[in-house]
Design a protein around this motif. Structure first.
Motif, PDB file in Angstrom:
ATOM      1  N   ARG A 485      41.340  36.271  33.294  1.00  0.00           N
ATOM      2  CA  ARG A 485      41.178  35.155  34.226  1.00  0.00           C
ATOM      3  C   ARG A 485      42.533  34.486  34.428  1.00  0.00           C
ATOM      4  O   ARG A 485      43.375  34.456  33.534  1.00  0.00           O
ATOM      5  N   TYR A 489      44.730  37.727  34.619  1.00  0.00           N
ATOM      6  CA  TYR A 489      44.121  38.778  35.440  1.00  0.00           C
ATOM      7  C   TYR A 489      45.129  39.884  35.772  1.00  0.00           C
ATOM      8  O   TYR A 489      44.815  41.075  35.634  1.00  0.00           O
ATOM      9  N   PRO A 511      38.920  40.065  37.878  1.00  0.00           N
ATOM     10  CA  PRO A 511      38.840  38.700  37.359  1.00  0.00           C
ATOM     11  C   PRO A 511      37.465  38.556  36.714  1.00  0.00           C
ATOM     12  O   PRO A 511      36.457  38.979  37.297  1.00  0.00           O
TER      13      PRO A 511
END
Length: 621
Positions: A485, A489, A511
């Motif tokens: 994230r 990512y 993600p």
């Protein structure tokens, strides 16, 4: 991708040619060959095996001569087969031409885009083709234009060739002469040194590394140049075919950098070189000043209000990570483009954009083309992050930051990636400072963290035994998912790329918040899910995504910071990172992913340093 070595000398040049090919093996290839000038016409040896086998063939067949060319080929037109391997010969036109001695021998990097048109015209003139390559077209074209002067024939041929090329060619009627030309693909001239036993030798190569130990006097040929090398002399004409002067530079391309040492593979060696590579890349950085990126950087940075990053592959992912830094720390709008796509779409140019190219080699064809396209649109404020100080990318950009990763042999990039990240973080800090978004305290804190990176990386490398246990599981799999994230990512993307590159396991990265929008349908116990889990603002969201995987019977492999309170259990494997590293965390989290790819490939028995179908330096589109 592909390698060229050529030479004229007063001694048997074959050992130098083959040794040059060995130094270029890291670029990737699927066939190789060498040709020399003899009184009876060109003589050659070609192989679809490694250069070591070519050397055995050369010795067995007694191939030797004072003038020669050699090549490693990465297949584009035509399958990897001996009849498609370079050097290519032209015996002239006519049905009986093949029975006569060859007249022209040629090697070529690049792609000739109008080869079908040229091939058809040459066939009408009686030329017989024995390969599926575009290279053979150039060979016959030069033969058809030859009127007693090879240099003039090559110049005439370049007027008809469209696409990218670097070539080296000799003719049976002109001993001690090799002619080269380049457009869109690198080629250098090596000026011989009399004290090494070569007398008045001169050389051509696609990479200075090929001439390490032979000469350190290098001329970087420019776009459109044609070069003529003979004993004790050389001359160059530019793309206008008028005489051109190019500077001779002293380049130390140490072959020792390519020695494997105690490691099993170059990729393993390069993973463990990352602490030193980062230290070298940051050497001399005492403070955050624009001049880190070259003279005139202050003026350039004052004139820009957005950033456009152009790159391919692993370099593209480093650019994706930099976007998070540039927008969150420097507060400057940043766009990241795949270089091979950017030049072919309609975009909205803005002259107040800093165009940043990222490339390990500095010769990546798509990135160079994208750079030139941006410049043609009026975006002239350019900077490159590159590992090769003498590359085309460095020469064509106003500003540069040369990473000091050293020679990277393994096709799958490791230390080049982390040094790119280090350079991009420095760029972020410089732009933040100039835009008033970096206090003295923040600058000191960031510099302290950067100086600690080599030590932090050593601690991460100590996790290798734990990663090896993961690799035993992954070696039995055919698919994998990688999740991250925010800033991490792009690190998930890079981890998936590494696994697919060298282990041939299909891997995708997402993600983590996108799981429920499609990828969750793939999750089973046979689909390992690698999760990058630093202790940052998105940690609790990430934990929810992980529970979604576990609820579907998925197996998680988590790289977690020490204070994330994520514990190993059924279907949940955790490796704890030594420390949380804030904004620089991507440089640490990517290392276990590199090790995972390496040890998984090792367990599966793949060719780690030379994965199938791939090349190190991608010099064609």
């Amino acid at each position: 991708m592909c390698g060229i070595v050529g030479a004229v000398s007063q001694r048997n040049i074959v050992p130098v040619l083959v040794q040059g090919l060995q130094r270029l093996e890291y670029r990737g290839y699927d066939s190789c060959g060498v040709a020399v000038h003899t009184t009876g016409g060109p003589q050659r040896a070609r192989s679809t095996a490694r250069v070591a086998e070519l050397m055995e063939q050369v010795q067995r067949d007694g191939v030797q001569g004072y003038t020669g060319i050699a090549h490693t080929r990465w297949a584009t037109h035509g399958a990897p087969a001996v009849h498609n391997a370079h050097p290519h010969f032209s015996h002239g036109a006519g049905a009986d031409a093949a029975a006569k001695p060859a007249r022209v021998a040629l090697v070529h990097n690049g792609i000739i885009e109008n080869y079908e048109e040229l091939r058809a015209a040459l066939q009408k003139r009686g030329y017989v083709f024995v390969s599926q390559t575009d290279t053979e077209v150039i060979t016959h074209l030069i033969d058809s234009l030859y009127e007693g002067d090879l240099f003039e024939a090559v110049k005439a041929a370049t007027r008809q060739m469209q696409g990218a090329y670097a070539i080296a060619v000799f003719h049976k009627d002109e001993p001690h002469r090799v002619v080269g030309a380049r457009a869109g693909s690198p080629l250098i001239l090596g000026v011989g040194k009399k004290d090494n036993g070569d007398g008045d030798a001169n050389y051509l190569a696609s990479d200075a590394m090929a001439l390490a130990g032979v000469t350190d006097q290098i001329v970087y040929l420019e776009e459109g140049d044609v070069v003529d090398i003979q004993l004790g002399k050389h001359w160059i004409v530019g793309k206008d075919h008028k005489p051109a002067q190019r500077p001779v530079r002293t380049v130390q391309a140490h072959s020792g950098a390519a020695e494997l040492g105690p490691y099993r593979h170059y990729m393993q060696k390069e993973i463990f070189e990352q602490p030193r590579a980062i230290a070298d890349t940051l050497e001399g950085v005492e403070g955050i000043v624009p001049e880190l990126f070259g003279d005139g950087a202050y003026k350039v940075f004052k004139e820009i209000d957005k950033v456009l990053i152009l790159a391919c592959g692993t370099s593209y992912y480093s650019g994706c990570a930099a976007k998070y830094w540039l927008e969150s720390i420097a507060k400057i709008p940043t766009q990241v483009e795949v270089a091979s796509e950017y030049r072919y779409r309609d975009s909205v140019p803005d002259p107040r954009t800093l165009v940043v190219t990222i490339s390990q080699s500095g010769e990546t064809a798509d990135t160079l083309a994208a750079l030139r396209h941006a410049q043609s649109l009026g975006m002239t404020q350019t900077l490159t992050i590159c590992n090769v100080a003498t590359s085309a990318m460095v020469r064509e950009c106003k500003l540069s930051y040369v990473t000091r990763a050293g020679v990277e042999i393994g096709v799958a990039s490791t230390k080049a990636f982390t040094t790119q990240l280090a350079a991009l973080f420095l760029l972020t800090l410089v732009l933040a400072q100039m835009r008033g978004n970096l206090s003295e305290g923040e600058e000191a804190q960031h510099l302290k963290a950067m100086r600690h990176l080599p030590v932090a990386l050593q601690a991460v490398l100590a996790l290798e035994p734990q990663v090896m246990s993961w690799a035993e599981d992954f070696a039995r799999m055919q698919n994998a998912l990688f999740l991250g994230r925010g800033l991490h990512y792009p690190i998930a993307l890079e981890g998936a790329l590494k696994l697919k590159e060298i282990s041939y396991i299909h891997a995708e990265a997402y993600p983590a918040g996108e799981l429920k929008h499609g990828p969750l349908a793939l999750v089973t116990s046979d689909m390992p899910v690698v999760t990058v889990a630093p202790h940052d603002a998105l940690l609790e969201k990430l934990k929810s995504n992980m529970q979604e995987v576990r609820a579907r019977g998925g197996v998680l492999y988590v790289l977690a910071d020490a204070d994330t309170r994520i514990e190993s259990g059924e279907g949940l494997h955790v490796i704890r990172m030594p420390e949380h590293y804030g904004a620089l965390s991507p440089l640490l989290h990517v290392v276990p992913l590199q090790l995972l790819a390496y040890h998984t490939a090792l367990a599966r028995g793949t060719d780690v340093d030379k994965p199938r179908n791939l090349a190190k330096s991608v010099t064609v589109e």
